[in-house]
Design a protein around this motif. Structure first.
Motif, PDB file in Angstrom:
ATOM      1  N   LYS A  50      36.322   1.368 -38.772  1.00 54.23           N
ATOM      2  CA  LYS A  50      36.162   2.827 -39.072  1.00 54.23           C
ATOM      3  C   LYS A  50      36.054   2.866 -40.542  1.00 54.23           C
ATOM      4  CE  LYS A  50      38.858   5.471 -35.444  1.00 54.23           C
ATOM      5  NZ  LYS A  50      38.411   6.569 -36.699  1.00 54.23           N
ATOM      6  N   LYS A  51      35.493   3.840 -40.840  1.00 56.62           N
ATOM      7  CA  LYS A  51      35.282   4.157 -42.484  1.00 56.62           C
ATOM      8  C   LYS A  51      36.911   4.079 -43.054  1.00 56.62           C
ATOM      9  CE  LYS A  51      30.614   6.050 -42.942  1.00 56.62           C
ATOM     10  NZ  LYS A  51      30.339   5.191 -41.592  1.00 56.62           N
ATOM     11  N   GLY A  52      36.443   4.128 -44.247  1.00 54.37           N
ATOM     12  CA  GLY A  52      37.785   4.324 -44.724  1.00 54.37           C
ATOM     13  C   GLY A  52      37.918   6.057 -45.061  1.00 54.37           C
ATOM     14  N   VAL A  53      39.188   6.381 -45.570  1.00 51.51           N
ATOM     15  CA  VAL A  53      39.338   8.054 -46.012  1.00 51.51           C
ATOM     16  C   VAL A  53      39.899   8.208 -47.417  1.00 51.51           C
ATOM     17  CG1 VAL A  53      41.138   9.987 -45.240  1.00 51.51           C
ATOM     18  CG2 VAL A  53      39.950   7.777 -44.232  1.00 51.51           C
ATOM     19  N   GLU A  85      34.496  -6.295 -47.484  1.00 54.10           N
ATOM     20  CA  GLU A  85      32.703  -5.967 -48.619  1.00 54.10           C
ATOM     21  C   GLU A  85      31.455  -5.562 -47.979  1.00 54.10           C
ATOM     22  OE1 GLU A  85      34.179  -5.531 -51.464  1.00 54.10           O
ATOM     23  OE2 GLU A  85      36.266  -6.298 -51.215  1.00 54.10           O
ATOM     24  N   LYS A  86      31.223  -6.483 -47.117  1.00 55.85           N
ATOM     25  CA  LYS A  86      30.209  -6.493 -46.881  1.00 55.85           C
ATOM     26  C   LYS A  86      29.335  -5.496 -45.979  1.00 55.85           C
ATOM     27  CE  LYS A  86      25.948  -9.460 -44.657  1.00 55.85           C
ATOM     28  NZ  LYS A  86      25.831  -9.981 -43.620  1.00 55.85           N
ATOM     29  N   THR A  87      30.243  -4.661 -45.125  1.00 53.43           N
ATOM     30  CA  THR A  87      30.043  -3.570 -44.259  1.00 53.43           C
ATOM     31  C   THR A  87      30.052  -2.523 -44.904  1.00 53.43           C
ATOM     32  OG1 THR A  87      31.386  -4.516 -42.052  1.00 53.43           O
ATOM     33  CG2 THR A  87      28.504  -5.010 -42.134  1.00 53.43           C
ATOM     34  N   GLU A  88      30.948  -2.555 -45.688  1.00 54.55           N
ATOM     35  CA  GLU A  88      32.107  -1.485 -46.164  1.00 54.55           C
ATOM     36  C   GLU A  88      33.039  -0.829 -45.041  1.00 54.55           C
ATOM     37  OE1 GLU A  88      28.904  -0.150 -48.452  1.00 54.55           O
ATOM     38  OE2 GLU A  88      29.760  -0.568 -49.965  1.00 54.55           O
ATOM     39  N   GLU A  89      32.968  -1.253 -44.540  1.00 50.40           N
ATOM     40  CA  GLU A  89      34.143  -0.604 -43.239  1.00 50.40           C
ATOM     41  C   GLU A  89      35.416  -1.325 -42.709  1.00 50.40           C
ATOM     42  OE1 GLU A  89      31.753   2.405 -40.270  1.00 50.40           O
ATOM     43  OE2 GLU A  89      31.951   0.107 -39.529  1.00 50.40           O
ATOM     44  N   TYR A  90      36.559  -0.391 -41.889  1.00 51.70           N
ATOM     45  CA  TYR A  90      37.402  -1.435 -42.379  1.00 51.70           C
ATOM     46  C   TYR A  90      37.743  -2.209 -40.906  1.00 51.70           C
ATOM     47  CZ  TYR A  90      39.381   0.370 -46.354  1.00 51.70           C
ATOM     48  OH  TYR A  90      40.128   1.033 -47.092  1.00 51.70           O
ATOM     49  N   PHE A  91      38.076  -2.683 -40.385  1.00 56.64           N
ATOM     50  CA  PHE A  91      38.667  -3.467 -38.680  1.00 56.64           C
ATOM     51  C   PHE A  91      39.896  -3.240 -38.494  1.00 56.64           C
ATOM     52  CE2 PHE A  91      38.468  -7.741 -41.144  1.00 56.64           C
ATOM     53  CZ  PHE A  91      39.490  -8.248 -40.727  1.00 56.64           C
ATOM     54  N   LEU A  92      40.359  -2.961 -37.157  1.00 63.85           N
ATOM     55  CA  LEU A  92      41.938  -3.014 -36.875  1.00 63.85           C
ATOM     56  C   LEU A  92      42.287  -4.375 -36.644  1.00 63.85           C
ATOM     57  CD1 LEU A  92      43.990  -1.405 -36.340  1.00 63.85           C
ATOM     58  CD2 LEU A  92      42.744  -1.197 -33.917  1.00 63.85           C
TER      59      LEU A  92
END
Ligand code: GLC
Length: 594
Positions: free
Chosen positions: A136-139, A166-173
Motif C-alpha cells: 500500500k502507499k503511505g498516507v 525504498e525501491k518501490t516506494e510502498e509499504y508492505f504488511l
C-alpha cells in the motif's frame, strides 16, 4: 449429576498425547551447539517411552531465523544447521517404525523476506508476484505533513505492522517482524502454492500439520484503521480486522477440499487474539470440513496484560477454572474438539506461571499440572521439558541471555523510552528484567536436559546457542532435573507423566467424559467430575502451598465406592468414611473413580 452431552465420536487423534519438539533446543548430535534432526532421531525411543503417539516438530525449514524458524525462506528445504532432507526422511521413517506419527509446523500466514516469492514481489510493482503480498502507499499525515504507514495496525511484536520499501516506494504488511511479510491469501495463486507445499510434505509421509496463526489469513477488505483502544500510541491492535476474518472459513474449507481430505492427517490450527468459544467452534466441527482442533489462547493470555503481554497481570484460580470449564463444556456440547496445552515454545513454563517453582514444590507442582492436563477433554500436547518439571530461567540472568525477538523488541522499546525520558544512558530496567523472567518466550527455549553431565548432555559444544538453565550447572540441582536421573527415580515428575499418559489411555472417561466444574468460586481447590456413560471420575486438586481439607459437594454421588486412580503425593488418599472430606497436602491432586 447434570444431563450429559452426547459422547464425542472417538478417534485416534483425540486419544493421542502429542509431544512438541523445539529443534534448536532438543538435542545436538554433532557438537555445533544447536539441536538437529539427527539428535531428535537419537531420542525417539525416549519419546516413545513417554507413551505419546505423535510428535509435533516446530519449523525445521530453511530460514534466516529472525523469529527462530517462523520466517521461512524455502518451504522445501531444511535449515542447514538442523541437517538435510535425508536426515528428515530418516527421522520420519524411524518415527513411523516406532508406531508414532509426525506433524509439521505449517507457517503460511507469512514467509521470510528472503523467500524467492517476496524477493520477486519486492523487485518491482509490476512483478507477477507483487500481489502475493499486501502493498500500500503511505498516507500523508494531516498534522505533520509527513508520510506515514497506510493504517494504524500494530505488529504483534510491537511498533507498526508496516515496513516501507525504498525501491518501490510502498509499504508492505507484516503482522509480526519486518522480515515476515504477510502472504495475500486473497490471491488464488498464493493459496495454490501453499496447497502444493502441503501435498509435497504429505506425499513424503508426514502425518499432518500444526498451522501457525492460521486464523490471520483473511483480512478485512481495504484494511481499515483499527479502533483506538490504547491512547498512549498511534498504533492499535488490529485483530478485529485480521483475526478470524471474513474469508477464513472459506479458505480453510478450500484447503480441506484440495489437500487435507485426500490424506489421513492430523490438523490443529493456532488461533490467538480472541477468547470466544463460539467463534472457534466452527473451525473444528466435522461437518464444516476445516480443521480437527484449534489452539485457543485464553489460559496463555490469562496472566499477561492484553495490550502488552510481556507485562504480567494477576490471575485467580476461579478465573482459570472458569476458562477451562467453559471450553470443556462449550466445545463438546457443540460437537467440536479441544486441544489442551499448558506450555509451548511461546509460553513461560507452567509450574512457574500456575503453581510454585520453589525447589520444595517444583516436582509435586509439575505432577499436579500433569493430573489437570491429563484429565480434561481434548487432545493433549506436552512441550519438551514439561515432563521434567522445567521452570522459567533463573532470576539472576541478565538481559543479554534473552534471545527471542519479541522479548528483545520489548526490552529495546522500553529502554529507548526511558533513555529519552530520563536522559540516562543506563536507566533502571530491573522491573522489565523481572517481567522477562516471568513472561519471556525464552523461558521455554532453554536446551533440554538429558543427563547430569556438562551442558546436561544437550551438546558437547562449549557454547550452546542458548544458555542452559542453571539446573544443568548448579550442583544442588543438576542431579535432579534431567531425563537420566528422573528415569531412574520411580517418584520423579517424568515417571509421573508416563503414568498419567498411560492412565488417560486406559480410562476413556478422562478423554471423552462430560465435564462438570465443582465449587467454581473456591480459590484454593480445583475440582470437577468427568462422566462417560456409567463411569464417573472425580478430580480434586489443591492449588496452594498450604495443606487444606476439601468438602466434596453433595451433588457428587457414589463416594462410598470411590477408588483412588492416581495421586501425586504419598498416602492412601482415602475419602473419609461416611464423610465428604478429603485432606490434601500442598499442591496435592487426586483422581478417584466413583
Ligand atoms: C506463532 C508461533 C510463534 C511465532 C509467530 C509468528 O505464534 O508460535 O513462535 O513467533 O507465530 O510466526
Amino acid at each position: 449429576m447434570p444431563a450429559p452431552f452426547p459422547t464425542p465420536e472417538k478417534a485416534w487423534w483425540k486419544e493421542a498425547s502429542i509431544y512438541q519438539i523445539y529443534p534448536a533446543s532438543f538435542c545436538d548430535s554433532n557438537g555445533t551447539g544447536t539441536g538437529d534432526l539427527a539428535g531428535i532421531t537419537s531420542k525417539l525411543d525416549y519419546i516413545k517411552g513417554l507413551g505419546v503417539k505423535c510428535i509435533w516438530l516446530c519449523p525445521i525449514y530453511e530460514s534466516p531465523q529472525v523469529d527462530l524458524g517462523y520466517d521461512i525462506s524455502d518451504y522445501k528445504s531444511i535449515h542447514s544447521p538442523y541437517g538435510t532432507l535425508d536426515n528428515f526422511e530418516t527421522l520420519l521413517k524411524e518415527t513411523h517404525a516406532r508406531g508414532m506419527k509426525l506433524i509439521m509446523d505449517l507457517v503460511v500466514n507469512h514467509c521470510s523476506d528472503q523467500h524467492a516469492w517476496f524477493k520477486a514481489a519486492r523487485s518491482s510493482k509490476t512483478d507477477p508476484k507483487r500481489d502475493w503480498f499486501y502493498w500500500k502507499k503511505g498516507v500523508v499525515d494531516s498534522e505533520s505533513g509527513k508520510l506515514r504507514e497506510p493504517n494504524n495496525w500494530r505488529s504483534v511484536f510491537g511498533g507498526s505492522a508496516w515496513t516501507y520499501d525504498e525501491k518501490t516506494e510502498e509499504y508492505f504488511l507484516r503482522l509480526f517482524c519486518p522480515e515476515q511479510p504477510d502472504l495475500n491469501w486473497e490471491n488464488k495463486e498464493v493459496r495454490e502454492a501453499v496447497y502444493e507445499t502441503m501435498r509435497w510434505w504429505l506425499d513424503k509421509g508426514v502425518d499432518g500439520f500444526r498451522m501457525d496463526v492460521i486464523n490471520l489469513i483473511s483480512k478485512t477488505d481495504g484494511l481499515p484503521d483499527a479502533k483506538v483502544v490504547d491512547h498512549t500510541q498511534w498504533t492499535q491492535p488490529p485483530f478485529e480486522f485480521c483475526a478470524n476474518g471474513p474469508r477464513v472459513h472459506e479458505f480453510l474449507q478450500e484447503m480441506n477440499r484440495e489437500v487435507l481430505s485426500k490424506y489421513d492427517c492430523l490438523t490443529v490450527g493456532e488461533m490467538p487474539f480472541s477468547h470466544d468459544t463460539q467463534l472457534y467452534i466452527p473451525y473444528t466441527l466435522p461437518k464444516n470440513n476445516e480443521l480437527q482442533m484449534v489452539f485457543q489462547f485464553e489460559i496463555a493470555d490469562m496472566d499477561g496484560e492484553p495490550e502488552s503481554p510481556m507485562r504480567a497481570r494477576k490471575w485467580t484460580l476461579s478465573t482459570l477454572k472458569e476458562i477451562i470449564g467453559r471450553w470443556q463444556v462449550d466445545m463438546i456440547a457443540a460437537g467440536g474438539w479441544n486441544s489442551l496445552y499448558l506450555e509451548n515454545h511461546d509460553q513461560a513454563r507452567s509450574i512457574t506461571r500456575l503453581c510454585s517453582d520453589a525447589p520444595e514444590h517444583r516436582a509435586i507442582a509439575g505432577k499436579l499440572l500433569a493430573i489437570l492436563h491429563s484429565s480434561l477433554s481434548g487432545t493433549q500436547y506436552i512441550f519438551q521439558g514439561q515432563e521434567l518439571a522445567q521452570i522459567n530461567v533463573p532470576r539472576s540472568w541478565g538481559e543479554e541471555e534473552y534471545k527471542d525477538i519479541a522479548t528483545r523488541n520489548y526490552w529495546n522499546s522500553v529502554l529507548e523510552e526511558r533513555r529519552s525520558k530520563t536522559g540516562e544512558e543506563n536507566p533502571d530496567m530491573s522491573d522489565i528484567l523481572a517481567q522477562c523472567r516471568q513472561k519471556s518466550r525464552d523461558n521455554a527455549r532453554t536446551p533440554m536436559q538429558w543427563s547430569p553431565t556438562p551442558n546436561a548432555g544437550f551438546t558437547t559444544s562449549a557454547s550452546p546457542w542458548m544458555r542452559l538453565h542453571d539446573d544443568a550447572l548448579n550442583a544442588d540441582h543438576f542431579q535432579t532435573w534431567n531425563v537420566e536421573t528422573q528415569s531412574a527415580d520411580p517418584n520423579s515428575c517424568l515417571n509421573f507423566w508416563k503414568t498419567m499418559i498411560k492412565l488417560r489411555g486406559e480410562n476413556q472417561v478422562l478423554i471423552y467424559g462430560n465435564f462438570t466444574l465443582l465449587s467454581p468460586s473456591d480459590e484454593t481447590i480445583f475440582a470437577y467430575t468427568r462422566q462417560l456413560e456409567d463411569q464417573v471420575a472425580l478430580v480434586v486438586m489443591n492449588f496452594s502451598a498450604e495443606p487444606t481439607t476439601y468438602t466434596i459437594p453433595t451433588e457428587v454421588e457414589g463416594l462410598e465406592g470411590a477408588r483412588l486412580l492416581v495421586g501425586n503425593a504419598e498416602g492412601e488418599g482415602k475419602i473419609g468414611e461416611g464423610s465428604r472430606e478429603v485432606a490434601l497436602k500442598a499442591w496435592e491432586g487426586r483422581i478417584y473413580l466413583l
